[in-house]
Scaffold this motif. Structure first.
Motif, PDB file in Angstrom:
ATOM      1  N   PRO A   1       9.166  53.912  26.161  1.00 21.29           N
ATOM      2  CA  PRO A   1       8.890  54.197  24.748  1.00 21.29           C
ATOM      3  C   PRO A   1       7.846  53.275  24.129  1.00 21.29           C
ATOM      4  O   PRO A   1       7.773  53.158  22.909  1.00 21.29           O
ATOM      5  N   PHE A   2       7.018  52.626  24.909  1.00 22.03           N
ATOM      6  CA  PHE A   2       6.134  51.578  24.408  1.00 22.03           C
ATOM      7  C   PHE A   2       4.830  52.109  23.807  1.00 22.03           C
ATOM      8  O   PHE A   2       4.586  51.943  22.620  1.00 22.03           O
ATOM      9  N   ASN A   3       3.983  52.747  24.600  1.00 23.29           N
ATOM     10  CA  ASN A   3       2.684  53.176  24.083  1.00 23.29           C
ATOM     11  C   ASN A   3       2.367  54.641  24.365  1.00 23.29           C
ATOM     12  O   ASN A   3       1.249  55.079  24.131  1.00 23.29           O
ATOM     13  N   LEU A   4       3.316  55.389  24.871  1.00 25.44           N
ATOM     14  CA  LEU A   4       3.050  56.780  25.239  1.00 25.44           C
ATOM     15  C   LEU A   4       2.742  57.647  24.018  1.00 25.44           C
ATOM     16  O   LEU A   4       1.768  58.398  24.022  1.00 25.44           O
ATOM     17  N   ILE A   5       3.533  57.545  22.967  1.00 26.17           N
ATOM     18  CA  ILE A   5       3.308  58.366  21.771  1.00 26.17           C
ATOM     19  C   ILE A   5       1.932  58.074  21.181  1.00 26.17           C
ATOM     20  O   ILE A   5       1.190  58.989  20.834  1.00 26.17           O
TER      21      ILE A   5
ATOM     22  N   SER B   1       6.720  61.608  34.290  1.00 30.10           N
ATOM     23  CA  SER B   1       8.129  61.985  34.330  1.00 30.10           C
ATOM     24  C   SER B   1       8.673  62.565  33.028  1.00 30.10           C
ATOM     25  O   SER B   1       9.645  63.304  33.068  1.00 30.10           O
ATOM     26  N   PRO B   2       8.107  62.280  31.853  1.00 30.02           N
ATOM     27  CA  PRO B   2       8.803  62.716  30.636  1.00 30.02           C
ATOM     28  C   PRO B   2       8.490  64.140  30.202  1.00 30.02           C
ATOM     29  O   PRO B   2       7.356  64.602  30.278  1.00 30.02           O
TER      30      PRO B   2
ATOM     31  N   ASN C   1      13.402  61.453  25.949  1.00 33.18           N
ATOM     32  CA  ASN C   1      12.422  61.020  26.942  1.00 33.18           C
ATOM     33  C   ASN C   1      11.341  60.128  26.340  1.00 33.18           C
ATOM     34  O   ASN C   1      10.860  59.211  26.997  1.00 33.18           O
ATOM     35  N   LEU C   2      10.934  60.427  25.129  1.00 32.94           N
ATOM     36  CA  LEU C   2       9.815  59.712  24.523  1.00 32.94           C
ATOM     37  C   LEU C   2      10.230  58.432  23.807  1.00 32.94           C
ATOM     38  O   LEU C   2       9.414  57.524  23.648  1.00 32.94           O
ATOM     39  N   TYR C   3      11.496  58.360  23.361  1.00 30.95           N
ATOM     40  CA  TYR C   3      11.910  57.230  22.526  1.00 30.95           C
ATOM     41  C   TYR C   3      13.063  56.404  23.096  1.00 30.95           C
ATOM     42  O   TYR C   3      13.252  55.267  22.681  1.00 30.95           O
ATOM     43  N   ARG C   4      13.851  56.953  24.007  1.00 31.54           N
ATOM     44  CA  ARG C   4      15.052  56.238  24.447  1.00 31.54           C
ATOM     45  C   ARG C   4      15.105  55.958  25.948  1.00 31.54           C
ATOM     46  O   ARG C   4      16.075  55.393  26.422  1.00 31.54           O
ATOM     47  N   ARG C   5      14.123  56.385  26.696  1.00 31.73           N
ATOM     48  CA  ARG C   5      14.118  56.146  28.144  1.00 31.73           C
ATOM     49  C   ARG C   5      12.813  55.476  28.542  1.00 31.73           C
ATOM     50  O   ARG C   5      11.805  55.614  27.871  1.00 31.73           O
ATOM     51  N   ILE C   6      12.860  54.818  29.672  1.00 35.70           N
ATOM     52  CA  ILE C   6      11.628  54.318  30.282  1.00 35.70           C
ATOM     53  C   ILE C   6      11.059  55.478  31.097  1.00 35.70           C
ATOM     54  O   ILE C   6      11.707  55.976  32.021  1.00 35.70           O
ATOM     55  N   GLU C   7       9.889  55.939  30.724  1.00 38.92           N
ATOM     56  CA  GLU C   7       9.227  57.060  31.401  1.00 38.92           C
ATOM     57  C   GLU C   7       7.774  56.662  31.656  1.00 38.92           C
ATOM     58  O   GLU C   7       7.141  56.019  30.812  1.00 38.92           O
TER      59      GLU C   7
END
Length: 184
Positions: free
Chosen positions: A3-7, A105-106, A112-118
């Protein structure tokens, strides 16, 4: 990496396609995933559609985006379920003719975007990019097992009796087999 920089990265890519349209260039996004549920990402896709970005979604499972509305007129949703269980997540951004392709993976779901490591990675190899784009094209042209998702979120088969039958999973298998016969 979610959830670090993907969004932040996805927003940048979507806004870049919007900017291309504003400059008179083509804006193009193709997203293949199992589920599309995150309201923030859906709203970004609506915004891109309203700006003129052409968007194709290949979503096997849950999809909360509603196509064929004034705000989603440039979005098409294809659902493809056939013999093989697919879990590919492929994100294609046209990038003004120099496509950016990502694998990861997400799904675009809150969990997937906010609560898991993807993890997501770009594809740099031009040969692999070509094969991935070919797979996306074949899947978007499937007229045997694919459905469009309509504005009522119902599946409408894309069967085309007049044209050449395209069954994406098997046709892509044949494509890969032919491509790899010449591989050293």
């Amino acid at each position: 990496m979610a959830p670090f920089n993907l969004i932040t990265g996805l927003k940048k890519l979507i806004f870049q396609e919007i900017e291309f349209v504003r400059q008179g260039k083509e804006g193009r996004i193709i997203l293949k995933m199992n589920a599309l549920q995150d309201p923030e990402m859906i709203n970004l896709l609506y915004q891109a559609s309203q700006e003129g970005v052409e968007i194709d979604l290949i979503v096997r499972g849950i999809c909360c985006l509603i196509p064929n509305q004034s705000y989603s007129r440039n979005i098409r949703i294809t659902r493809l379920v056939d013999s093989f269980l697919e879990h590919a997540r492929i994100w294609y951004f046209g990038n003004a003719g120099d496509p950016l392709i990502f694998l990861g993976s997400p799904d675009w779901m809150r969990r997937n975007l906010y609560r898991r490591i993807e993890a997501v990675t770009p594809v740099y190899d031009n040969g692999l990019k070509k094969q991935i784009v070919k797979m996306l094209e074949i899947q978007l042209n499937d007229n045997q097992k694919a459905c469009f998702v309509n504005e009522r979120l119902e599946n409408e088969f894309k069967r085309d009796i007049k044209g050449k039958p395209i069954r994406a999973q098997y046709d892509f298998y044949k494509y890969l087999k032919t491509e790899n016969e010449t591989f050293p």
